[in-house]
Scaffold this motif. Structure first.
Motif, short mmCIF file in Angstrom:
data_model
loop_
_atom_site.label_atom_id
_atom_site.label_comp_id
_atom_site.label_asym_id
_atom_site.label_seq_id
_atom_site.Cartn_x
_atom_site.Cartn_y
_atom_site.Cartn_z
N VAL A 62 0.85 -1.20 0.00
CA VAL A 62 0.00 0.00 0.00
C VAL A 62 0.88 1.25 0.00
O VAL A 62 0.62 2.21 -0.74
CB VAL A 62 -0.96 0.00 1.22
CG1 VAL A 62 -1.67 1.33 1.35
CG2 VAL A 62 -1.97 -1.13 1.11
N GLU A 107 0.90 4.16 -2.81
CA GLU A 107 0.67 5.57 -2.49
C GLU A 107 1.81 6.45 -3.02
O GLU A 107 1.56 7.54 -3.54
CB GLU A 107 0.51 5.77 -0.98
CG GLU A 107 -0.83 5.29 -0.46
CD GLU A 107 -1.01 5.55 1.03
OE1 GLU A 107 -0.08 5.23 1.81
OE2 GLU A 107 -2.06 6.09 1.39
N LYS A 128 -8.36 3.37 -3.60
CA LYS A 128 -9.61 3.62 -2.88
C LYS A 128 -10.28 2.30 -2.53
O LYS A 128 -10.73 2.10 -1.40
CB LYS A 128 -10.53 4.49 -3.73
CG LYS A 128 -11.83 4.82 -3.05
CD LYS A 128 -12.71 5.69 -3.92
CE LYS A 128 -14.04 5.93 -3.23
NZ LYS A 128 -15.03 6.52 -4.11
N PHE A 152 -8.35 0.55 0.27
CA PHE A 152 -8.62 1.13 1.59
C PHE A 152 -10.01 0.76 2.09
O PHE A 152 -10.21 0.55 3.28
CB PHE A 152 -8.43 2.65 1.58
CG PHE A 152 -6.99 3.06 1.60
CD1 PHE A 152 -6.15 2.66 2.63
CD2 PHE A 152 -6.46 3.84 0.60
CE1 PHE A 152 -4.81 3.02 2.66
CE2 PHE A 152 -5.13 4.21 0.61
CZ PHE A 152 -4.30 3.80 1.64
N GLU A 153 -10.99 0.64 1.19
CA GLU A 153 -12.33 0.20 1.59
C GLU A 153 -12.28 -1.24 2.09
O GLU A 153 -12.93 -1.58 3.09
CB GLU A 153 -13.30 0.33 0.42
CG GLU A 153 -13.69 1.76 0.09
CD GLU A 153 -14.51 1.88 -1.20
OE1 GLU A 153 -14.79 0.86 -1.86
OE2 GLU A 153 -14.88 3.03 -1.53
N LEU A 177 -10.65 -1.23 5.49
CA LEU A 177 -11.61 -0.70 6.47
C LEU A 177 -12.64 -1.76 6.86
O LEU A 177 -13.01 -1.88 8.02
CB LEU A 177 -12.28 0.57 5.93
CG LEU A 177 -13.16 1.34 6.90
CD1 LEU A 177 -12.34 1.83 8.08
CD2 LEU A 177 -13.80 2.52 6.21
N GLU A 232 -7.67 0.79 10.12
CA GLU A 232 -7.85 2.24 9.94
C GLU A 232 -6.50 2.94 10.03
O GLU A 232 -5.60 2.49 10.74
CB GLU A 232 -8.78 2.79 11.02
CG GLU A 232 -10.20 2.24 10.95
CD GLU A 232 -11.10 2.80 12.03
OE1 GLU A 232 -10.78 3.88 12.58
OE2 GLU A 232 -12.11 2.16 12.34
N ARG A 233 -6.41 4.08 9.33
CA ARG A 233 -5.19 4.89 9.39
C ARG A 233 -5.12 5.63 10.72
O ARG A 233 -6.14 6.02 11.27
CB ARG A 233 -5.22 5.97 8.30
CG ARG A 233 -5.00 5.47 6.92
CD ARG A 233 -5.17 6.65 5.95
NE ARG A 233 -4.92 6.23 4.60
CZ ARG A 233 -3.92 6.68 3.86
NH1 ARG A 233 -3.10 7.59 4.33
NH2 ARG A 233 -3.74 6.23 2.65
N THR A 242 2.80 5.98 7.19
CA THR A 242 1.47 5.92 7.81
C THR A 242 1.39 4.75 8.79
O THR A 242 1.89 3.67 8.51
CB THR A 242 0.38 5.75 6.72
OG1 THR A 242 0.53 6.80 5.77
CG2 THR A 242 -1.00 5.81 7.31
N TYR A 244 -1.22 2.27 11.22
CA TYR A 244 -2.55 1.69 11.11
C TYR A 244 -2.94 0.99 12.41
O TYR A 244 -2.08 0.47 13.13
CB TYR A 244 -2.60 0.68 9.97
CG TYR A 244 -2.42 1.29 8.61
CD1 TYR A 244 -3.51 1.75 7.89
CD2 TYR A 244 -1.16 1.44 8.05
CE1 TYR A 244 -3.35 2.33 6.64
CE2 TYR A 244 -0.98 2.02 6.80
CZ TYR A 244 -2.09 2.46 6.10
OH TYR A 244 -1.92 3.04 4.87
#
Length: 163
Positions: free
Chosen positions: A76, A80, A96, A99-100, A103, A108-109, A142, A144
């Motif tokens: 990921v 990015e 997108k 990430f869905e 989730l 989650e970030r 990032t 998570y």
């Protein structure tokens, strides 16, 4: 034809027999209380076992894919970085959807920029001079969480107050 009515048996009123029967009744009451206590404890133990087993199965299901997801996060990151340089709509759509999917698995970030530094969810890679102590200035990688626990800490730059 009428049935003859049974005559009541002669009940002995002997005091010794009554006392003996009273003792036997008390013994049976104690046995019943003891057996009921054992039964209630066994039922409670069984219900606790069921609950613990159900919780363990739930936890196992939640975290079964944890190692896979941790490995996926580096991919990921690469996507990015590529999106920042390429600005490709197809890659943006794929990210997108990814990430869905994350989730939906409880991933989650972590929001870090302009937040206070938190040792439990962040790694300070470097510190820079700033106006406040322990504020995140920049996010380098990032972080998570998964179902509320840190999956991967964020790598950040933290400000240090000028003297």
């Amino acid at each position: 034809m009428k049935k003859p009515v049974d005559q009541p048996k002669q009940v002995s009123t002997n005091a010794e027999e009554i006392e003996e029967l009273t003792k036997k009744i008390e013994e049976l009451k104690l046995q019943l209380e003891e057996t009921t206590g054992y039964w209630k404890r066994a039922l409670a133990d069984y219900q606790n076992l069921e609950k613990r087993t159900r919780d363990e199965k739930s936890d196992f299901a939640k975290f079964a894919a944890k190692n896979f997801i941790v490995g996926l996060l580096s991919v990921v990151d690469d996507f990015e970085k590529a999106q920042v340089h390429l600005k490709d709509q197809g890659l943006e759509l794929a990210l997108k959807k990814l990430f869905e999917l994350l989730l939906s698995e409880g991933v989650e970030r972590l929001e870090t920029v302009s937040k206070d530094f938190d040792i439990h969810s962040m790694e300070a890679i470097t510190s820079v001079e700033g106006e406040e102590d322990n504020k995140v200035v920049e996010e380098l990688r990032t972080g998570y969480t998964m179902h509320g626990s840190v999956l991967r800490p964020a790598q950040v730059k933290v400000s240090k107050k000028q003297k």
